[in-house]
Design an enzyme around this catalytic site. Structure first.
Site, PDB file in Angstrom:
ATOM      1  NE  ARG A 182      -3.597  -2.416   0.025  1.00 25.50           N
ATOM      2  CZ  ARG A 182      -3.237  -3.396  -0.817  1.00 25.50           C
ATOM      3  NH1 ARG A 182      -2.272  -3.208  -1.693  1.00 25.50           N
ATOM      4  NH2 ARG A 182      -3.861  -4.541  -0.819  1.00 25.50           N
ATOM      5  CB  SER A 239      -8.427  -2.294   5.121  1.00 26.66           C
ATOM      6  OG  SER A 239      -9.171  -3.353   4.599  1.00 26.66           O
ATOM      7  CD  GLU A 310      -4.773  -0.274   3.445  1.00 29.71           C
ATOM      8  OE1 GLU A 310      -4.694  -1.395   4.012  1.00 29.71           O
ATOM      9  OE2 GLU A 310      -5.473  -0.079   2.438  1.00 29.71           O
TER      10      GLU A 310
HETATM   11  C1  LIG Z   1     -15.310   1.118   1.102  1.00 31.04           C
HETATM   12  C2  LIG Z   1     -13.823   1.184   0.781  1.00 31.04           C
HETATM   13  C3  LIG Z   1     -13.171   0.058   0.289  1.00 31.04           C
HETATM   14  C4  LIG Z   1     -11.801   0.120  -0.019  1.00 31.04           C
HETATM   15  N1  LIG Z   1     -11.183  -1.011  -0.510  1.00 31.04           N
HETATM   16  C5  LIG Z   1      -9.871  -0.969  -0.833  1.00 31.04           C
HETATM   17  C6  LIG Z   1      -9.210  -2.129  -1.364  1.00 31.04           C
HETATM   18  O1  LIG Z   1      -9.808  -3.168  -1.577  1.00 31.04           O
HETATM   19  N2  LIG Z   1      -7.881  -2.029  -1.646  1.00 31.04           N
HETATM   20  C7  LIG Z   1      -7.182  -0.850  -1.470  1.00 31.04           C
HETATM   21  O2  LIG Z   1      -5.972  -0.823  -1.771  1.00 31.04           O
HETATM   22  N3  LIG Z   1      -7.786   0.239  -0.974  1.00 31.04           N
HETATM   23  C8  LIG Z   1      -9.102   0.220  -0.652  1.00 31.04           C
HETATM   24  N4  LIG Z   1      -9.704   1.352  -0.138  1.00 31.04           N
HETATM   25  C9  LIG Z   1      -8.891   2.558   0.121  1.00 31.04           C
HETATM   26  C10 LIG Z   1      -8.890   3.577  -1.039  1.00 31.04           C
HETATM   27  O3  LIG Z   1     -10.060   3.455  -1.805  1.00 31.04           O
HETATM   28  C11 LIG Z   1      -7.660   3.432  -1.951  1.00 31.04           C
HETATM   29  O4  LIG Z   1      -6.462   3.629  -1.250  1.00 31.04           O
HETATM   30  C12 LIG Z   1      -7.730   4.429  -3.122  1.00 31.04           C
HETATM   31  O5  LIG Z   1      -6.829   4.033  -4.122  1.00 31.04           O
HETATM   32  C13 LIG Z   1      -7.453   5.889  -2.708  1.00 31.04           C
HETATM   33  O6  LIG Z   1      -7.751   6.715  -3.820  1.00 31.04           O
HETATM   34  P1  LIG Z   1      -8.230   8.223  -3.628  1.00 31.04           P
HETATM   35  O7  LIG Z   1      -8.275   8.856  -4.966  1.00 31.04           O
HETATM   36  O8  LIG Z   1      -9.502   8.279  -2.864  1.00 31.04           O
HETATM   37  O9  LIG Z   1      -7.025   8.807  -2.798  1.00 31.04           O
HETATM   38  P2  LIG Z   1      -7.083   9.792  -1.522  1.00 31.04           P
HETATM   39  O10 LIG Z   1      -7.710   9.054  -0.388  1.00 31.04           O
HETATM   40  O11 LIG Z   1      -7.658  11.087  -1.901  1.00 31.04           O
HETATM   41  O12 LIG Z   1      -5.522   9.975  -1.236  1.00 31.04           O
HETATM   42  C14 LIG Z   1      -4.734   8.876  -0.806  1.00 31.04           C
HETATM   43  C15 LIG Z   1      -3.253   9.317  -0.797  1.00 31.04           C
HETATM   44  O13 LIG Z   1      -2.792   9.510  -2.127  1.00 31.04           O
HETATM   45  C16 LIG Z   1      -2.311  10.856  -2.306  1.00 31.04           C
HETATM   46  N5  LIG Z   1      -2.680  11.247  -3.670  1.00 31.04           N
HETATM   47  C17 LIG Z   1      -3.892  11.166  -4.263  1.00 31.04           C
HETATM   48  N6  LIG Z   1      -3.829  11.567  -5.547  1.00 31.04           N
HETATM   49  C18 LIG Z   1      -2.550  11.931  -5.762  1.00 31.04           C
HETATM   50  C19 LIG Z   1      -1.833  12.437  -6.898  1.00 31.04           C
HETATM   51  N7  LIG Z   1      -2.427  12.656  -8.078  1.00 31.04           N
HETATM   52  N8  LIG Z   1      -0.512  12.731  -6.763  1.00 31.04           N
HETATM   53  C20 LIG Z   1       0.117  12.530  -5.583  1.00 31.04           C
HETATM   54  N9  LIG Z   1      -0.492  12.037  -4.479  1.00 31.04           N
HETATM   55  C21 LIG Z   1      -1.810  11.746  -4.578  1.00 31.04           C
HETATM   56  C22 LIG Z   1      -2.988  11.677  -1.220  1.00 31.04           C
HETATM   57  O14 LIG Z   1      -2.220  12.806  -0.875  1.00 31.04           O
HETATM   58  C23 LIG Z   1      -3.036  10.656  -0.081  1.00 31.04           C
HETATM   59  O15 LIG Z   1      -1.775  10.582   0.574  1.00 31.04           O
HETATM   60  C24 LIG Z   1     -11.073   1.321   0.172  1.00 31.04           C
HETATM   61  C25 LIG Z   1     -11.750   2.473   0.655  1.00 31.04           C
HETATM   62  C26 LIG Z   1     -13.108   2.407   0.948  1.00 31.04           C
HETATM   63  C27 LIG Z   1     -13.801   3.643   1.432  1.00 31.04           C
END
Ligand SMILES: Cc1cc2nc3c(=O)[nH]c(=O)nc-3n(C[C@H](O)[C@H](O)[C@H](O)COP(=O)(O)OP(=O)(O)OC[C@H]3O[C@@H](n4cnc5c(N)ncnc54)[C@H](O)[C@@H]3O)c2cc1C
Length: 316
Positions: A182, A239, A310
């Protein structure tokens, strides 16, 4: 706080309707908690993004790029400085090598991960189905090395284009990226030299030709399993803790510690999946953090295991 009235006026002058002030981050996170971002900017072009980050570098004002906030816990007093949202214009998917094997597909950082999964299925390209059901954007998925038991971003990513804090763009091939559980770390010399985290602009993915009907069927199976096991109906960040390196999962340890259903204020350990902290309504970030600490203490006392979040915890 870091932005005085002059800075606010300047940002308003430079970015017009793309900038807002004191924007509640509870509107931009899946947890639905979080205090205000001092400035919140959704750039409309790469040029505008470059202007924002070089302005903040000159002023010494920190910035945080977010995707859909599905992995973020923003603290109750908010985020000093600038929050940048890329979903407004960084949202195209293009073939960068349609005749090649594997096929190369480039998705911009603001594309939703689910839109990329659907694109791959439609075009008959395998490799993305591991991510079916993961919320968020391509940028967030790359930075988090998002994944499931079926695979992770590191399996299919070929290269990324990033913007560094000078506003310049760089292409980083996979062999200059360090992926771990992750987490993606970009070449350390690069970040040292240019200060500040590089911003992911797009990612190029290596996918293989396959049958759309088979891919669709597989995606349906994966999604059904997710729905059975996860409390998707309640706000959460997925998670909460990373799984320990070997043996049982974080969820199994939390369950064995008898913590399912434990509450602090409006935050609760889900009865459906012990590694999900859910907002039952009206939770604050402090409730969630207190519950996190309680879980860490109980699991450590009982099993001598350190659970590491995480979820990215940001703000003050
Ligand atoms: C119901 C649910 C289920 C989930 N299931 C999973 C799963 O199965 N597997 C999994 O891995 N994750 C899971 N997640 C966690 C999450 O969805 C992932 O980590 C997802 O990829 C985060 O994407 P985001 O765009 O929302 O990032 P954000 O939450 O907005 O940001 C996450 C991090 O990435 C950075 N970031 C975002 N975009 C950029 C960019 N363009 N450049 C530089 N840094 C950036 C942010 O600063 C932050 O540190 C789940 C979440 C939920 C709510």
């Amino acid at each position: 706080m870091l932005l005085d009235q002059d800075s606010r006026n300047r940002l308003k002058y430079l970015f017009g309707s793309c900038v807002g002030f004191d924007e509640p981050m509870s509107r931009h996170t899946y947890f639905r908690v979080g205090g205000p971002a001092e400035a919140f900017i959704a750039p409309e072009s790469i040029g505008q993004l470059a202007e924002i980050i070089s302005w903040s570098r000159d002023k010494g004002i920190p910035y945080l790029v977010i995707g859909n906030g599905s992995n973020l816990l923003v603290k109750d007093n908010g985020i000093p400085g600038i929050v940048i949202l890329l979903t407004k214009c960084f949202n195209k998917i293009v073939f960068s090598g349609k005749e090649t094997e594997p096929v190369l597909v480039t998705a911009m950082a603001g594309v939703s991960t689910q839109a990329l999964c659907s694109f791959a299925i439609r075009e008959g390209l395998s490799g993305m189905n591991f991510a079916i059901g993961i919320p968020g954007t391509v940028g967030g998925a790359i930075m988090m090395n998002a994944g499931t038991s079926y695979g992770s971003v590191s399996d299919i990513l070929d290269s990324v284009n990033v913007m560094i804090s000078s506003g310049a763009m760089l292409k980083i091939p996979k062999d200059e990226m360090a992926f771990s559980y992750r987490k993606l770390s970009l070449n350390i010399n690069l970040t040292d030299q240019y200060e500040g985290e590089p911003i992911i602009i797009d990612g190029c993915f290596r996918l293989c030709r396959s049958d759309p009907a088979l891919l669709k069927k597989e995606a349906g199976r994966i999604l059904k399993k997710r729905r059975e096991n996860q409390p998707a109906e309640m706000p959460s960040a997925g998670s909460f803790f990373k799984n320990p390196p070997a043996g049982k999962t974080a969820g199994q340890f939390i369950d064995m510690a008898g913590l399912k259903g434990t509450r602090v204020g409006g935050a609760e350990i889900s009865a459906k999946h012990a590694n999900f902290i859910v907002n039952t309504g009206g939770a604050s970030a402090s409730d969630i953090l207190e519950l996190m600490q309680l879980v860490q203490k109980k699991v450590f006392d009982k099993f001598n295991i350190n659970l590491e979040p995480e979820v990215k915890i940001v703000g003050i």
